[in-house]
Design a protein around this motif. Structure first.
Motif, mmCIF file in Angstrom:
data_model
loop_
_atom_site.group_PDB
_atom_site.id
_atom_site.type_symbol
_atom_site.label_atom_id
_atom_site.label_comp_id
_atom_site.label_asym_id
_atom_site.label_seq_id
_atom_site.Cartn_x
_atom_site.Cartn_y
_atom_site.Cartn_z
ATOM 1 N N GLU A 58 0.829 -1.204 0.000
ATOM 2 C CA GLU A 58 0.000 0.000 0.000
ATOM 3 C C GLU A 58 0.865 1.257 0.000
ATOM 4 O O GLU A 58 0.588 2.216 -0.731
ATOM 5 N N ASP A 59 1.920 1.245 0.815
ATOM 6 C CA ASP A 59 2.829 2.387 0.867
ATOM 7 C C ASP A 59 3.547 2.569 -0.472
ATOM 8 O O ASP A 59 3.728 3.702 -0.940
ATOM 9 N N PHE A 60 3.922 1.453 -1.083
ATOM 10 C CA PHE A 60 4.584 1.486 -2.393
ATOM 11 C C PHE A 60 3.674 2.140 -3.438
ATOM 12 O O PHE A 60 4.102 3.038 -4.182
ATOM 13 N N PHE A 61 2.412 1.718 -3.496
ATOM 14 C CA PHE A 61 1.485 2.280 -4.472
ATOM 15 C C PHE A 61 1.231 3.764 -4.199
ATOM 16 O O PHE A 61 1.088 4.555 -5.135
ATOM 17 N N ARG A 62 1.187 4.154 -2.917
ATOM 18 C CA ARG A 62 1.021 5.575 -2.588
ATOM 19 C C ARG A 62 2.200 6.389 -3.109
ATOM 20 O O ARG A 62 2.024 7.485 -3.634
ATOM 21 N N GLN A 63 3.408 5.858 -2.946
ATOM 22 C CA GLN A 63 4.595 6.562 -3.427
ATOM 23 C C GLN A 63 4.571 6.726 -4.947
ATOM 24 O O GLN A 63 4.898 7.796 -5.475
ATOM 25 N N ILE A 64 4.179 5.658 -5.637
ATOM 26 C CA ILE A 64 4.131 5.716 -7.100
ATOM 27 C C ILE A 64 3.064 6.705 -7.563
ATOM 28 O O ILE A 64 3.275 7.489 -8.493
ATOM 29 N N MET A 65 1.896 6.695 -6.904
ATOM 30 C CA MET A 65 0.830 7.620 -7.260
ATOM 31 C C MET A 65 1.279 9.059 -7.034
ATOM 32 O O MET A 65 1.048 9.943 -7.876
ATOM 33 N N LYS A 66 1.942 9.305 -5.911
ATOM 34 C CA LYS A 66 2.417 10.654 -5.605
ATOM 35 C C LYS A 66 3.428 11.121 -6.645
ATOM 36 O O LYS A 66 3.371 12.259 -7.126
#
Length: 198
Positions: free
Chosen positions: A38-46
């Motif tokens: 989840e943190d990984f996907f948040r970073q990519i989205m940001k």
């Protein structure tokens, strides 16, 4: 990382295996869909938002992630989660059931594949009467198929074949419009029948 804004609701990122490793992630960790994923996907989205100016405008973001044949990871962020099949973390039986439920409500399915050979093999197993057109965009093949005239059982079989040969399936009308506008039309009508005969 390749970042593409498909429309005002959808953004897509493609990452190589090395780029995934740079974030301290691997396929197994991503598939587990835990806090690290989840943190990984948040970073990519940001990062995608910063590089493109993409705005979610307060909407909820649905994430669809799929590993491609070359082990690269394709991540699609969509503001409207109902328009994407949420099958990545489900068991195969649930995937098929979800596909049928979605297909019954939709007008068209978009089958995406990086290999023309795989697309041809898919067409050889798909219903001969399936009406579709074939496009190519950025060296990826997109088959826009009309599934309105097919029953749930036939659609279920179609999705089983798609699971074997396709990289991804989506149902968003705006993506279909984007492909028609920006993609190169290779077969405008009866694409399934044409590819079956190759």
């Amino acid at each position: 990382m390749e970042i593409l804004v498909l429309d005002k609701q959808t953004i897509q990122c493609v990452m190589t295996e090395a780029e995934i490793a740079d974030y301290g992630m691997d396929k197994t960790t991503i598939w587990q869909n835990g806090a690290r994923a989840e943190d990984f996907f948040r970073q990519i989205m940001k990062r995608a938002q910063q590089e493109t100016g993409f705005e979610k405008n307060g909407g909820q973001i649905a994430v669809h992630a799929a590993f491609l044949s070359d082990e690269s990871l394709e991540i699609t962020f969509s503001v409207n989660p109902k328009e994407w099949a949420q099958t990545a973390q489900a068991e195969r039986s649930e995937q098929e059931a979800q596909a049928v439920r979605t297909a019954v409500e939709m007008e068209a399915a978009i089958f995406k594949c990086r290999s023309l050979d795989h697309m041809i093999e898919f067409c050889k197993k798909a219903p001969a009467g399936l009406e579709a057109s074939l496009y190519r965009y950025q060296n990826v093949y997109f088959m826009l198929a009309d599934v309105q005239t097919h029953g749930p059982h036939e659609i279920a079989r179609l999705f089983i074949y798609a699971d074997e040969y396709m990289d991804e399936i989506c149902y968003t009308k705006s993506i279909a419009a984007f492909i028609r506008e920006h993609g190169k039309c290779m077969v405008s009508e009866h694409a399934v029948r044409v590819l079956r005969e190759i």
